[in-house]
Motif scaffolding. Sequence first.
Motif, PDB file in Angstrom:
ATOM      1  N   TRP A  72      82.866  22.556  24.827  1.00 32.48           N
ATOM      2  CA  TRP A  72      83.059  21.107  24.993  1.00 32.48           C
ATOM      3  C   TRP A  72      82.194  20.351  23.990  1.00 32.48           C
ATOM      4  O   TRP A  72      82.644  19.419  23.315  1.00 32.48           O
ATOM      5  CB  TRP A  72      82.713  20.729  26.432  1.00 32.48           C
ATOM      6  N   GLU A 106      83.745  18.175  21.000  1.00 35.93           N
ATOM      7  CA  GLU A 106      83.489  16.728  21.008  1.00 35.93           C
ATOM      8  C   GLU A 106      82.779  16.302  19.733  1.00 35.93           C
ATOM      9  O   GLU A 106      83.064  15.243  19.165  1.00 35.93           O
ATOM     10  CB  GLU A 106      82.646  16.369  22.234  1.00 35.93           C
ATOM     11  N   THR A 130      78.428  12.044  20.760  1.00 39.60           N
ATOM     12  CA  THR A 130      78.913  13.231  21.470  1.00 39.60           C
ATOM     13  C   THR A 130      78.229  13.377  22.828  1.00 39.60           C
ATOM     14  O   THR A 130      78.885  13.580  23.858  1.00 39.60           O
ATOM     15  CB  THR A 130      78.656  14.493  20.624  1.00 39.60           C
ATOM     16  N   LYS A 141      79.250  10.644  25.285  1.00 40.53           N
ATOM     17  CA  LYS A 141      80.603  10.859  25.813  1.00 40.53           C
ATOM     18  C   LYS A 141      80.591  11.947  26.889  1.00 40.53           C
ATOM     19  O   LYS A 141      81.244  11.802  27.933  1.00 40.53           O
ATOM     20  CB  LYS A 141      81.522  11.261  24.650  1.00 40.53           C
TER      21      LYS A 141
END
Length: 712
Positions: free
Chosen positions: A172, A176, A102, A105
Amino acid sequence: MPSLSHFLCCSSMPLARSLSVTSLSGLEEWDEEFDREDAVLFEIAWEVANKVGGIYTVIQTKARLTCEEWGENYFLVGPYMESSVRTQVELIEPCNATLRRTIDKMNSSGCKVYFGRWLIEGSPYVILLDVGFTAWSLDRWKSELWENCSIGVPWFDREANDAVLFGFLTAWLLGEFAAQCDEPPHIVAHFHEWLAGLGLVLCRQRQLPVATIFTTHATLLGRYLCAGNVDFYNKLAEFNVDKEAGDRQIYHRYCLERAAARCAHVFTTVSQITAIEAEHLLKRKPDIVTPNGLNVKKFSAMHEFQNLHAQSKARIQEFVRGHFYGHLDFNLDKTVFLFIAGRYEFSNKGADIFLEALARLNYLLRVNHSEVTIIAFFIMPARTNNFNVETLKGQAVRKQLWDTAQTVKERFGKKLYESLLVGQLPDVSKMLDKEDFTMMKRAIFATQRQCLPPICSHNMLEDSSDPILNCIRRIGLFNSAQDRVKVIFHPEFLSSTSPLLPMDYEEFVRGCHLGVFPSYYEPWGYTPAECTVMGIPSISTNLSGFGCFMEEHIADPSAYGIYILDRRYRGVDESCNQLTSFLFQFCQQSRRQRIIQRNRTERLSDLLDWRYLGRYYVSARHMALAKAFPDTFIYEPQEPTSATGFRYPRPASVPPSPAHSLHSSPHHSEAEDEEEPYDEDLEAEKDRVNIRQPFNLPNRNKNHTVGLPEKN
């Protein structure tokens, strides 16, 4: 995709009945364990590794217990502040593979996300989001917030802009993480206050598989309204909240806070008084009350905290000797130290009523020819440019007198030693020569001062408009010789590195006799709670969460050194008279009575321990899981069979502070031995038998059925 109005107006999630502190104390123990192996807890707040206010203390002290409960599946989320990270956080690589993917990314997509351990008790994992690094996305995210939620944030409100960045980054991160999970995740996200609340709103708006909890520690609008001298609690139902928020230019902040409260699966407040406030201002009744606790450390020695009080009091006395040099016409052994501390909110924190009560107390002590002197400290940070020269000079004069006394003592000792060596008794008249007397006279002349001891220890930038100083000018407490009440305003947080009063806050509190916190707006109140844990009596109010909580659990709070001032059902003048009465009664106590009262106060510390209060947070998380994942976790309300929380009866002895005990402290006064017999150890044992204690929650549960009580 559902709009925000869907959640605000016709919210689809069921709203549970609110649980009061009384009914919460009847929470039943779960028979089997609750499986958390496939559940992850994220706790999100702007104060994670970032000391701003009281929420920092909540999260920091609760971390150890939460780590014991959730282990490696607990992560705190906060903003990246380089100055704090440098001293508080050890940056490491994530051990959790899903979280590692996570963060990688997000970092590859234009974010800066840091991972580490917060160097506090429990060493919890922290995920820190750099809001400044993603400021380039602010306009786009604010547009998205307006299109999806109809909330507009003005460009000039930097704090609200940070809340937008932090909220979108948090959503976010959670989205994610859910996407990177191999199996359907069971995520619990607990958001604290409006600064973190937007992340919760976005989680619900995007329909992420996250069980959400929102805790308000104080409503924004409530704080603003109380600061405006309105009759807040008696007019709660009458406020036009939209207009009031708009008039104060905080409507966008209010919308973020209200949206978070309405969208959460579980909404909590820190006290029953704030629950009433939230119901009227945020238009949702809290599902559960989660009082704030502390990590309580018990001393192995019975009265070690009394020794610490004596040591810290001696250090405060040294400061007072310097501050009042030339006017030290009072007996320090008959001096009582009072203090008020916290955020500089003159009326909300009760500094106004405290000063007025001090003026009345000064009159009472003078007309009764009392030998007691009161020194009241105001520890509230304000804008200053440096220390007061006269204050610094006082400490220098004190040190010079001490050095002179030490020099004369050494010379005297040397002559005495030489006389004894030759087998002669010393001639006392010849032990001090002219040089010694000259040295002492010069030191005495140095203590002469033409002005009164200063009120403020610093040079204030806004002296003429400062509320505390203006009130002191009005009531006339100028530290004159006739005044039995002296005032010292220290407009800076205490520090052991200060050249003026080198003490940490905890040491200072231990050295005082009474903490005075007559707050009008105090959703919880950590200052009186910290006093209680350290065995220092305090004054609180029935408008503070702490005061209401103590009244809930203690039959006679004043007998245990917790004085509850009535500010809800009395006028200001009546409340001020009651506060004056509390202070005057406290001044009448003998030293032995104060020692006994401190012993009783310290016995209340179990009531404020996270080991007890942490179960309210456990309940909130279980309730949220049951609402968000009803196929996996079942919520079955139950009626409590009996209240199993702490309940403190009246003490075994009738007087509120008996005057005599066994030698329970090294500072025993023989002059008080003829007063009423009293055995401290015997009373403590009776209290231990009479106090009704709660069960201890297990750290690990393993059943997907959650049993919670409804409100009585």
